[in-house]
Design a protein around this motif. Structure first.
Motif, short mmCIF file in Angstrom:
data_model
loop_
_atom_site.label_atom_id
_atom_site.label_comp_id
_atom_site.label_asym_id
_atom_site.label_seq_id
_atom_site.Cartn_x
_atom_site.Cartn_y
_atom_site.Cartn_z
N GLY A 154 51.02 34.26 46.09
CA GLY A 154 50.28 34.42 44.85
C GLY A 154 50.68 35.77 44.26
O GLY A 154 51.27 36.61 44.94
N ALA A 155 50.38 35.97 42.98
CA ALA A 155 50.67 37.27 42.36
C ALA A 155 49.51 38.21 42.68
O ALA A 155 48.54 38.31 41.91
CB ALA A 155 50.86 37.10 40.86
N GLU A 156 49.58 38.87 43.82
CA GLU A 156 48.49 39.72 44.28
C GLU A 156 48.55 41.08 43.59
O GLU A 156 49.51 41.83 43.74
CB GLU A 156 48.56 39.86 45.80
N LEU A 157 47.51 41.37 42.84
CA LEU A 157 47.45 42.59 42.05
C LEU A 157 46.93 43.76 42.89
O LEU A 157 46.01 43.59 43.71
CB LEU A 157 46.54 42.39 40.83
N ALA A 158 47.50 44.91 42.69
CA ALA A 158 47.09 46.11 43.42
C ALA A 158 45.64 46.46 43.10
O ALA A 158 45.18 46.32 41.97
CB ALA A 158 48.00 47.28 43.06
N GLY A 159 44.92 46.90 44.13
CA GLY A 159 43.53 47.31 43.93
C GLY A 159 42.51 46.21 44.15
O GLY A 159 41.31 46.45 44.01
N TYR A 160 42.96 45.02 44.48
CA TYR A 160 42.05 43.90 44.69
C TYR A 160 42.18 43.38 46.12
O TYR A 160 43.23 43.49 46.75
CB TYR A 160 42.34 42.77 43.71
N GLU A 161 41.10 42.77 46.61
CA GLU A 161 41.08 42.22 47.97
C GLU A 161 41.45 40.74 47.93
O GLU A 161 41.02 40.00 47.04
CB GLU A 161 39.69 42.37 48.58
N TYR A 162 42.26 40.32 48.91
CA TYR A 162 42.66 38.92 49.02
C TYR A 162 42.39 38.44 50.44
O TYR A 162 42.90 39.01 51.40
CB TYR A 162 44.14 38.75 48.66
N ARG A 163 41.57 37.40 50.55
CA ARG A 163 41.19 36.87 51.86
C ARG A 163 42.06 35.66 52.24
O ARG A 163 42.75 35.10 51.41
CB ARG A 163 39.72 36.45 51.84
N SER A 164 41.97 35.26 53.48
CA SER A 164 42.66 34.06 53.99
C SER A 164 44.15 34.07 53.68
O SER A 164 44.70 33.14 53.12
CB SER A 164 42.01 32.79 53.41
N THR A 165 44.80 35.18 54.03
CA THR A 165 46.23 35.29 53.82
C THR A 165 46.98 35.10 55.13
O THR A 165 46.40 35.17 56.22
CB THR A 165 46.58 36.67 53.22
N ASP A 166 48.27 34.86 55.01
CA ASP A 166 49.17 34.78 56.16
C ASP A 166 48.67 33.87 57.27
O ASP A 166 48.60 34.25 58.45
CB ASP A 166 49.45 36.18 56.72
#
Length: 381
Positions: free
Chosen positions: A239-251
């Motif tokens: 996904g286009a993960e933006l700096a400064g934000y949290e992203y769950r359920s990765t990898d």
């Protein structure tokens, strides 16, 4: 004295011949009585018994009946290419060999021959952008649809107990992504049949690959991961993960990824033919294996997804176009070779969830974060 010695030597020689005669040519005695017959052995297992568990008329009819309800068989693109009111099948693209990275082409997943070629040799038979008139695979005529032989060929092992069942699939090994060869999808030995799905259900490009040297993004009319985002959304990557934000359920941490697989969810047992099995449609029963309170709603992301769509339209990133012939509305990307990073990332995430077609169910947390963070970033931009 000499005469006695000669006589003794003669007797010794004579007696040796006599002994040899007695031991090498005995006189046969009467025949003995016949022995008792032994007990019959236990019949061995039939050599075809294990094969017949799958290779039988009942199983074949069940597979074929359910397959008729699958997207692979119906192949509806939902595109009216000829403006004649008829949606063309996926195989309409079978005569095209557009190769964005030198190996992958439309034919590799849109035709049976192309798929077989790419999994066996690593490339399709021709390159460039060609019509069937210029050579290549035949146009759609009913022979290039996905069939049993497309995915299945022969068993790699008959030691199913130790090696696991491979169902004679052409692909059971982990799959390296075509758009990013640094990533290999490995569902493990117990779910190796899902690697067949990952062969085609993967993106054709990455967001990072579209970023220019100056930090802007090259956005064209076909911007996005194409209709293969299922594998990467499930994995929680690209996904286009933006700096400064949290992203769950990765990898690979999503519950559907860590606790299940493509085939476990999409090919469950069914009492009918229109769900489960080779329809590739999840069944309520399959979901209840984990979701004891019932299957979760697919609408959990709709409000956020619609909100992001409205923002993208309001900011002039996408627009609604009316088809003059059918009157249907279509969302079209407004191409921009130098789009700022944040709006481009928001557009990518919107397209990723749209192209996945699970409404975010493959990885709810990661999907939710991609969409919500895109909304927040656009509003703050």
């Amino acid at each position: 004295m000499k005469h006695l010695k000669s006589l003794g030597f003669f007797l010794l020689i004579f007696s040796s011949f006599f002994l040899i005669q007695c031991t090498t040519d005995p006189i046969p005695g009467p025949d003995g009585e016949d022995g008792i017959d032994g007990i019959d052995g236990v019949d061995g297992v039939s050599g075809t018994a294990e094969c017949a568990a799958c290779h039988n008329v009942g199983k074949s009819e069940e597979v074929h009946a359910s397959y008729l309800f699958s997207g692979h068989y119906n192949e509806n693109m939902d595109h009216d290419l000829e403006n004649d009111g008829i949606n063309e099948p996926l195989s309409q693209y079978g005569n095209r060999a557009y190769t964005p990275n030198g190996s992958l082409s439309c034919a590799s997943c849109h035709t049976s021959d192309g798929y077989i070629d790419i999994v066996e040799t690593g490339s399709t038979l021709f390159s460039g952008f060609q019509n069937n008139d210029d050579g290549g695979y035949p146009l759609y005529d009913g022979t290039q649809t996905i069939t049993c032989n497309t995915c299945h060929n022969k068993h790699t092992s008959f030691n199913f107990e130790e090696d696991g069942k491979d169902y004679a699939l052409r692909v059971i090994d982990p799959v390296t992504l075509l758009a990013d060869n640094s990533v290999t999808i490995d569902y493990g030995p117990d779910n190796k049949t899902s690697h067949t799905c990952a062969t085609c259900h993967q993106p054709r490009s990455t967001f990072d690959g579209a970023i220019n040297a100056d930090g802007t993004v090259d956005v064209g009319s076909r911007f996005g991961p194409h209709y293969g985002a299922q594998t990467t959304l499930l994995e929680g990557i690209q996904g286009a993960e933006l700096a400064g934000y949290e992203y769950r359920s990765t990898d690979g941490t999503a519950a559907h990824r860590a606790g299940s697989s493509c085939t476990e969810c999409h090919m469950g047992k069914s009492s009918g033919n229109n769900v489960g099995l080779h329809t590739k449609k999840p069944t309520e029963t399959t979901c209840l294996n984990c979701h004891k309170d019932g299957s979760p709603s697919k609408e959990f992301l709709k409000a956020d997804f619609d909100a992001l769509e409205d923002l993208l339209i309001a900011k002039g990133i996408i627009e609604i176009v009316i088809d003059e012939d059918t009157g249907d509305e279509e969302l079209v990307i407004i191409s921009n070779k130098n789009m700022d990073l944040i709006p481009a990332a928001a557009l990518w995430n919107y397209k990723m969830i749209y192209y996945d077609h699970s409404h975010g169910v493959h990885n709810p947390k990661y999907a939710k974060d991609l969409i919500q963070n895109s909304i927040d970033a656009l509003n703050a931009n």
